[in-house]
Design an enzyme around this catalytic site. Structure first.
Site, PDB file in Angstrom:
ATOM      1  N   HIS A 129       0.814  -1.223   0.000  1.00 34.97           N
ATOM      2  CA  HIS A 129       0.000   0.000   0.000  1.00 34.97           C
ATOM      3  C   HIS A 129       0.849   1.275   0.000  1.00 34.97           C
ATOM      4  CE1 HIS A 129      -3.988  -1.863   0.416  1.00 34.97           C
ATOM      5  NE2 HIS A 129      -3.262  -2.863   0.880  1.00 34.97           N
ATOM      6  N   ASP A 184       3.160   9.359  -0.874  1.00 36.64           N
ATOM      7  CA  ASP A 184       1.992   8.589  -0.461  1.00 36.64           C
ATOM      8  C   ASP A 184       1.746   7.506  -1.492  1.00 36.64           C
ATOM      9  OD1 ASP A 184      -0.181   7.974   1.137  1.00 36.64           O
ATOM     10  OD2 ASP A 184      -0.900  10.045   1.222  1.00 36.64           O
TER      11      ASP A 184
HETATM   12  P1  ADQ Z   1      -3.195   5.844   4.760  1.00 36.70           P
HETATM   13  O1  ADQ Z   1      -1.792   6.335   4.928  1.00 36.70           O
HETATM   14  O2  ADQ Z   1      -3.945   5.609   5.983  1.00 36.70           O
HETATM   15  O3  ADQ Z   1      -3.246   4.536   3.853  1.00 36.70           O
HETATM   16  P2  ADQ Z   1      -5.173   7.189   2.914  1.00 36.70           P
HETATM   17  O4  ADQ Z   1      -5.091   6.514   1.594  1.00 36.70           O
HETATM   18  O5  ADQ Z   1      -5.376   8.654   2.781  1.00 36.70           O
HETATM   19  O6  ADQ Z   1      -3.889   6.997   3.828  1.00 36.70           O
HETATM   20  O7  ADQ Z   1      -6.388   6.566   3.706  1.00 36.70           O
HETATM   21  C1  ADQ Z   1      -6.828   7.126   4.862  1.00 36.70           C
HETATM   22  C2  ADQ Z   1      -8.280   6.760   5.088  1.00 36.70           C
HETATM   23  O8  ADQ Z   1      -8.583   7.073   6.426  1.00 36.70           O
HETATM   24  C3  ADQ Z   1      -9.234   7.547   4.225  1.00 36.70           C
HETATM   25  O9  ADQ Z   1     -10.337   6.739   3.911  1.00 36.70           O
HETATM   26  C4  ADQ Z   1      -9.665   8.713   5.122  1.00 36.70           C
HETATM   27  O10 ADQ Z   1     -10.973   9.175   4.917  1.00 36.70           O
HETATM   28  C5  ADQ Z   1      -9.548   8.093   6.489  1.00 36.70           C
HETATM   29  N1  ADQ Z   1      -9.126   9.106   7.459  1.00 36.70           N
HETATM   30  C6  ADQ Z   1      -7.958   9.754   7.508  1.00 36.70           C
HETATM   31  N2  ADQ Z   1      -7.952  10.637   8.531  1.00 36.70           N
HETATM   32  C7  ADQ Z   1      -9.142  10.528   9.124  1.00 36.70           C
HETATM   33  C8  ADQ Z   1      -9.753  11.161  10.235  1.00 36.70           C
HETATM   34  N3  ADQ Z   1      -9.152  12.114  10.937  1.00 36.70           N
HETATM   35  N4  ADQ Z   1     -10.996  10.786  10.562  1.00 36.70           N
HETATM   36  C9  ADQ Z   1     -11.624   9.834   9.861  1.00 36.70           C
HETATM   37  N5  ADQ Z   1     -11.116   9.200   8.812  1.00 36.70           N
HETATM   38  C10 ADQ Z   1      -9.881   9.531   8.451  1.00 36.70           C
HETATM   39  C11 ADQ Z   1      -2.289   3.674   3.229  1.00 36.70           C
HETATM   40  C12 ADQ Z   1      -1.297   4.374   2.284  1.00 36.70           C
HETATM   41  C13 ADQ Z   1      -2.062   5.200   1.247  1.00 36.70           C
HETATM   42  C14 ADQ Z   1      -3.034   4.295   0.488  1.00 36.70           C
HETATM   43  C15 ADQ Z   1      -3.899   3.489   1.455  1.00 36.70           C
HETATM   44  C16 ADQ Z   1      -4.720   2.448   0.743  1.00 36.70           C
HETATM   45  O11 ADQ Z   1      -0.404   5.193   3.009  1.00 36.70           O
HETATM   46  O12 ADQ Z   1      -1.164   5.795   0.333  1.00 36.70           O
HETATM   47  O13 ADQ Z   1      -3.871   5.082  -0.328  1.00 36.70           O
HETATM   48  O14 ADQ Z   1      -3.105   2.807   2.421  1.00 36.70           O
HETATM   49  O15 ADQ Z   1      -3.902   1.663  -0.063  1.00 36.70           O
END
Ligand code: ADQ
Length: 468
Positions: free
Chosen positions: A155, A363
């Protein structure tokens, strides 16, 4: 149909429902065929962990979890996975802390996962392993004689050889990845970096069409961008527009524009530069003072780690500085909260934001960018500002693409977005919407499982020989 076995470090147990910041459980919801087994760490630490997994039945999925010891938690999870691999895979060599004993614990936990999982496996199970905590799991399962198809999806980004070389035991780690049949990445750039590492670090391997053979094993690498349930999230956002929380947010803005950021509180997300940029926007373009508020929702994450504690202090300082400098008695420019917000509420917040600001320094993909697009009102959409170093930028090219290391460039993009005419917003939104609807979570799952289910390589010429 073969049973699907998902393996990830943390398991979204039905007993601990509640908002969680992290995309995996949501993205995999579509892959959960009836009868799926999801295996991983329970999130608990215990003195004498049982070698057998504890089972918990959900609606269509059975969850199997094991505990970690306190020592494993520290060495495997905090130190090696999050203290060495995470910064390395996000191009932050300066933050990598490698200790041999942590690597040994990492191998030990991968072995213990394999032993507890092997007891639960049936001959025709398809095994899908997730993320950097479990690079060694394929090899450990093979060592136990497991012959099932095993896939792995990373990921995070993958780094080019010059960076991977910095990790002691990189060759061992890469060799272990040959225990998987299919290895998936979000983007072609990460796949290319992985294959370059294979070529350079595993001598004698010839790579062609994304596949290679090493030590008698065939591995196929694929590009499979993760996405969201775009239509579902759009519908949630449309409903949430009239929710009590969205109304309160809108009321509190008093007619001002809203910029929003939503992230885990992580140094890879570029929060310091983003706050700095917002301060510069207000300094450089005073016409925006009192006209825009920035809401940053940054869910606390990995608080046991020193680098995350330092980041939090730095953010507290910069929020204080910015607000101290620009606030007026009835306007606070930067609203900063460190809690998790329920998805339904988040969807409504995205929809009322004129700017979605997604500026990670690196990311893997970034699902927030896709959620922001899906949540927009199609007749009056907001503008997405997106880091060129998020995997999502390979697809979402109609966003305002910025270099996240350049606070002035982000500030200029905010200025441009705030002044952007409706016609241009509509044009950009139409293109972004098409991409977000085209790379959904269900397509991501279906593509990976199609490759994993193939007994043979999809194209015969993908069978590769070791170079002479
Ligand atoms: P993350 O680093 O966790 O994931 P991201 O892809 O942005 O990053 O996913 C975060 C998820 O958590 C989103 O669905 C978002 O809505 C939710 N989220 C974040 N902050 C939040 C908050 N304060 N309250 C509620 N919900 C929150 C890792 C990798 C990413 C990759 C994903 C999936 O780092 O690059 O996209 O896995 O593969």
């Amino acid at each position: 149909m073969a049973r699907l076995v998902i393996v990830s470090n943390r398991v979204p147990l039905p007993s601990e429902r509640g908002p969680r910041a992290g995309g995996l459980a949501v993205a995999l919801a579509d892959a959960l065929r009836p009868g799926t087994l999801w295996f991983g760490w329970s999130g608990r630490r215990s003195g004498t962990p049982d070698p057998e997994a504890r089972l918990q039945r959900g609606d269509s999925t059975t969850y199997a979890t094991i505990d970690l010891t306190e020592a494993e938690y520290r060495s495997f999870y905090v130190n090696f996975a999050n203290g060495a691999l995470w910064p390395l895979l996000h191009f932050r060599l300066g933050l990598v802390e490698f200790r041999r004993e942590d690597y040994e614990a990492y191998r030990g936990v991968n072995r213990r996962f394999a032993e507890a999982l092997a007891r639960l496996l049936r001959d025709d199970d398809l095994i899908w392993v997730h993320d950097y905590h479990l690079f060694l799991l394929g090899e450990e399962l093979r060592r136990l004689g497991v012959r099932n198809r095993i896939g792995f999806f990373l990921h995070t980004p993958f780094v080019p050889p010059a960076l991977l070389h910095a990790l002691p035991r990189a060759a061992e780690l890469l060799r272990a990845m040959c225990g998987f049949d299919v290895v998936g990445f979000h983007t072609r750039t990460y796949q290319r970096a992985f294959l370059e590492c294979v070529r350079e670090i595993l001598p004698g391997t010839r790579v062609s069409d994304g596949a290679f053979s090493y030590d008698g094993r065939h591995v196929l690498s694929i590009v499979d961008p993760i996405g969201i349930d775009a239509a579902g999230f759009a519908a949630t956002a449309a409903r949430a527009e009239h929710s009590a929380e969205t109304m309160r947010l809108r009321e509190s803005l008093g007619g001002r524009a809203l910029a929003i950021g939503v992230d885990r509180l992580d140094y890879s997300k570029g929060l310091v530069n983003r706050f700095e940029a917002f301060g510069r926007l207000l300094g450089k373009y005073p016409q925006h003072r009192r006209q825009v508020s920035f809401l940053q929702i940054a869910a606390r994450s990995r608080e046991e780690s020193g680098s995350y504690q330092r980041l939090r202090r730095e953010l507290d300082r910069i929020v204080g500085d910015t607000n101290g400098r620009f606030s007026e008695f009835d306007w606070v420019p930067l609203r900063y909260m460190t809690s998790t917000v329920r998805r339904q509420i988040l969807a409504g917040f995205y929809r009322c934001a004129h700017l979605g600001v997604v500026t990670p320094l690196r990311d893997g993909m970034n699902l927030v960018a896709k959620e922001y697009v899906a949540a927009q009102d199609p007749t009056d959409p907001g503008v997405l500002i997106l880091s060129r170093f998020a995997g999502a930028a390979e697809d979402l090219t109609e966003a305002l693409i910025v270099n996240p290391f350049d606070a002035d460039e982000i500030a200029d993009a905010m200025h441009e977005a705030l002044a952007m005419p409706l016609a241009e917003r509509l044009r950009r939104y139409a293109a972004l919407r098409e991409r977000v609807w085209d790379t959904t979570a269900s397509k991501y799952c279906a593509k990976f499982l199609t490759y994993l289910e193939q007994e043979e390589r999809p194209v015969p010429r993908l069978r590769l020989q070791v170079a002479s």
